[in-house]
Design a protein around this motif. Structure first.
Motif, PDB file in Angstrom:
ATOM      1  N   HIS A 186       0.725  -1.156  -0.043  1.00 21.85           N
ATOM      2  CA  HIS A 186      -0.025   0.095  -0.187  1.00 21.85           C
ATOM      3  C   HIS A 186       0.721   1.212  -0.028  1.00 21.85           C
ATOM      4  N   PRO A 187       0.466   2.192  -0.931  1.00 15.29           N
ATOM      5  CA  PRO A 187       1.571   3.483  -0.877  1.00 15.29           C
ATOM      6  C   PRO A 187       1.738   4.254   0.401  1.00 15.29           C
ATOM      7  N   LYS A 188       0.719   4.152   1.423  1.00 16.64           N
ATOM      8  CA  LYS A 188       0.790   4.794   2.564  1.00 16.64           C
ATOM      9  C   LYS A 188       1.101   3.953   3.753  1.00 16.64           C
ATOM     10  N   TYR A 189       0.427   2.866   3.802  1.00 17.42           N
ATOM     11  CA  TYR A 189       0.417   2.215   4.883  1.00 17.42           C
ATOM     12  C   TYR A 189       1.334   0.888   4.887  1.00 17.42           C
ATOM     13  N   LYS A 190       2.088   0.769   3.730  1.00 21.98           N
ATOM     14  CA  LYS A 190       3.085  -0.228   3.447  1.00 21.98           C
ATOM     15  C   LYS A 190       2.759  -1.915   3.773  1.00 21.98           C
ATOM     16  N   ARG A 191       1.468  -1.720   3.830  1.00 21.53           N
ATOM     17  CA  ARG A 191       0.804  -3.545   4.013  1.00 21.53           C
ATOM     18  C   ARG A 191       0.693  -3.805   2.533  1.00 21.53           C
ATOM     19  N   ARG A 192       1.023  -5.366   2.705  1.00 19.92           N
ATOM     20  CA  ARG A 192       0.767  -5.819   1.213  1.00 19.92           C
ATOM     21  C   ARG A 192      -0.738  -5.865   0.942  1.00 19.92           C
TER      22      ARG A 192
END
Length: 157
Positions: free
Chosen positions: A79-85
């Protein structure tokens, strides 16, 4: 006036060379290196082929068209903001010349020449992820061991 003095007509800088070779962007290495040709890489063997084609795996979601299946490919991207896949889904149109694929089949997409405006992949069958591998047991004659179902103990007494 100034024209008659002669000092005005002289260049503001001297035309003699400066002791440093690095003035005004000139480097001494560029003038001294004389490369005639670069060494060529060794020839590759003719039997070796390099395939850099894109291959994707997905599930068939539509097979109503003739010789065409719609395949949904799921990939994981951060995710661009949260860096979660996060799962990203995309549908591709793929060529199915024999109309062999049904909805729910897993296929591998291999890139090819453009077949139509939207089709640049060919669908290749892949074993389903949920398909159980059925392995036939080896016959006892190959192993030279008695089976427990025959009532004989494998350990001699």
């Amino acid at each position: 006036m100034l024209l008659s003095s002669g000092s005005f007509l002289k260049a503001p800088f001297s035309l003699t060379t400066h002791p440093s070779n690095f003035l005004n962007g000139s480097t001494p290495l560029l003038h001294k290196l004389h490369i005639t040709s670069f060494p060529s890489p060794p020839p590759s063997p003719p039997s070796l082929s390099i395939h850099a084609m894109k291959k994707l795996q997905g599930r068939v979601v539509c097979s109503t068209n003739d010789k065409t299946v719609a395949v949904e490919v799921i990939r994981l991207a951060p995710h661009p903001k949260y860096k979660r896949r996060v799962r990203k889904k995309k549908k591709y149109q793929a060529h199915d010349p024999d109309n062999q694929f049904k909805v729910g089949d897993f296929v591998q997409l291999e890139q090819s020449r453009p077949i139509s405006k939207t089709k640049t992949f060919i669908a290749i069958p892949v074993l389903s992820r949920n398909a159980s591998k059925t392995e036939e047991p080896l016959p006892s004659s190959i192993l030279n061991l008695p089976l427990q179902s025959q009532g004989k103990s494998p350990i001699p007494e």
